[in-house]
Design a protein around this motif. Sequence first.
Motif, short mmCIF file in Angstrom:
data_model
loop_
_atom_site.label_atom_id
_atom_site.label_comp_id
_atom_site.label_asym_id
_atom_site.label_seq_id
_atom_site.Cartn_x
_atom_site.Cartn_y
_atom_site.Cartn_z
N GLU A 10 -4.93 -9.24 -6.45
CA GLU A 10 -4.15 -8.10 -6.02
C GLU A 10 -4.22 -7.05 -7.12
O GLU A 10 -3.90 -7.32 -8.27
CB GLU A 10 -2.70 -8.49 -5.77
CG GLU A 10 -2.54 -9.36 -4.54
CD GLU A 10 -1.08 -9.60 -4.22
OE1 GLU A 10 -0.24 -8.78 -4.62
OE2 GLU A 10 -0.79 -10.60 -3.58
N ALA A 11 -4.65 -5.88 -6.75
CA ALA A 11 -4.76 -4.81 -7.74
C ALA A 11 -3.89 -3.64 -7.31
O ALA A 11 -3.58 -3.46 -6.14
CB ALA A 11 -6.21 -4.36 -7.85
N GLY A 12 -3.49 -2.85 -8.27
CA GLY A 12 -2.69 -1.67 -7.97
C GLY A 12 -1.22 -1.92 -8.18
O GLY A 12 -0.78 -2.98 -8.61
N TRP A 13 -0.49 -0.91 -7.90
CA TRP A 13 0.95 -0.93 -8.10
C TRP A 13 1.63 -1.62 -6.91
O TRP A 13 1.27 -1.37 -5.76
CB TRP A 13 1.44 0.52 -8.22
CG TRP A 13 2.85 0.63 -8.63
CD1 TRP A 13 3.90 0.85 -7.79
CD2 TRP A 13 3.39 0.51 -9.93
NE1 TRP A 13 5.07 0.88 -8.50
CE2 TRP A 13 4.78 0.67 -9.82
CE3 TRP A 13 2.85 0.28 -11.18
CZ2 TRP A 13 5.63 0.61 -10.92
CZ3 TRP A 13 3.70 0.23 -12.26
CH2 TRP A 13 5.06 0.40 -12.13
N PRO A 14 2.65 -2.46 -7.13
CA PRO A 14 3.36 -3.13 -6.02
C PRO A 14 4.33 -2.17 -5.33
O PRO A 14 5.53 -2.18 -5.58
CB PRO A 14 4.09 -4.28 -6.71
CG PRO A 14 4.29 -3.81 -8.11
CD PRO A 14 3.11 -2.94 -8.43
N TRP A 15 3.80 -1.33 -4.45
CA TRP A 15 4.60 -0.28 -3.82
C TRP A 15 5.73 -0.82 -2.95
O TRP A 15 6.82 -0.27 -2.91
CB TRP A 15 3.71 0.64 -3.00
CG TRP A 15 2.84 1.49 -3.87
CD1 TRP A 15 1.51 1.35 -4.08
CD2 TRP A 15 3.26 2.59 -4.69
NE1 TRP A 15 1.06 2.30 -4.97
CE2 TRP A 15 2.13 3.08 -5.36
CE3 TRP A 15 4.48 3.21 -4.92
CZ2 TRP A 15 2.18 4.14 -6.24
CZ3 TRP A 15 4.52 4.28 -5.79
CH2 TRP A 15 3.39 4.73 -6.44
N LYS A 16 5.47 -1.90 -2.24
CA LYS A 16 6.51 -2.46 -1.36
C LYS A 16 7.71 -2.94 -2.19
O LYS A 16 8.86 -2.74 -1.79
CB LYS A 16 5.96 -3.62 -0.54
CG LYS A 16 5.04 -3.17 0.57
CD LYS A 16 4.59 -4.36 1.39
CE LYS A 16 3.63 -3.94 2.47
NZ LYS A 16 3.19 -5.08 3.27
N ASP A 17 7.44 -3.56 -3.31
CA ASP A 17 8.53 -4.02 -4.17
C ASP A 17 9.31 -2.85 -4.74
O ASP A 17 10.54 -2.88 -4.81
CB ASP A 17 7.98 -4.87 -5.32
CG ASP A 17 7.36 -6.17 -4.84
OD1 ASP A 17 7.70 -6.61 -3.72
OD2 ASP A 17 6.53 -6.73 -5.56
N LEU A 18 8.61 -1.81 -5.14
CA LEU A 18 9.27 -0.63 -5.70
C LEU A 18 10.13 0.07 -4.65
O LEU A 18 11.28 0.45 -4.93
CB LEU A 18 8.23 0.34 -6.25
CG LEU A 18 8.78 1.61 -6.88
CD1 LEU A 18 9.59 1.28 -8.13
CD2 LEU A 18 7.66 2.55 -7.21
#
Length: 68
Positions: A10-18
Motif C-alpha cells: 500500500e503506497a500513498g497517504w491513508p486518506w480514508k483514515d484521515l
Amino acid sequence: MEQKQNMPMEAGWPWKDLIGFILCILLTAFSLGGALYSSYDLKIVLYILTGLSFVQAMIQLYKLQPRD
C-alpha cells in the motif's frame, strides 16, 4: 514468508483514515459546543449527543474492518 512477498504494497497517504479521524473530531466538537452553548432542554441535547456518539462509533468500527 512467501505470503508476505505476494501481498500488494500500500503506497500513498491513508486518506480514508484521515477523513474518518477528521469526521470524529468534528462530531466531538459539535457535540461539545451543543452541550455547552445551547439553550435547548437538557433531555433533547442528550438525545442528540447519543445519536452523534453512535455515528462516531460506527465510523470507528468501519475503520477497523480488515481490508481485502
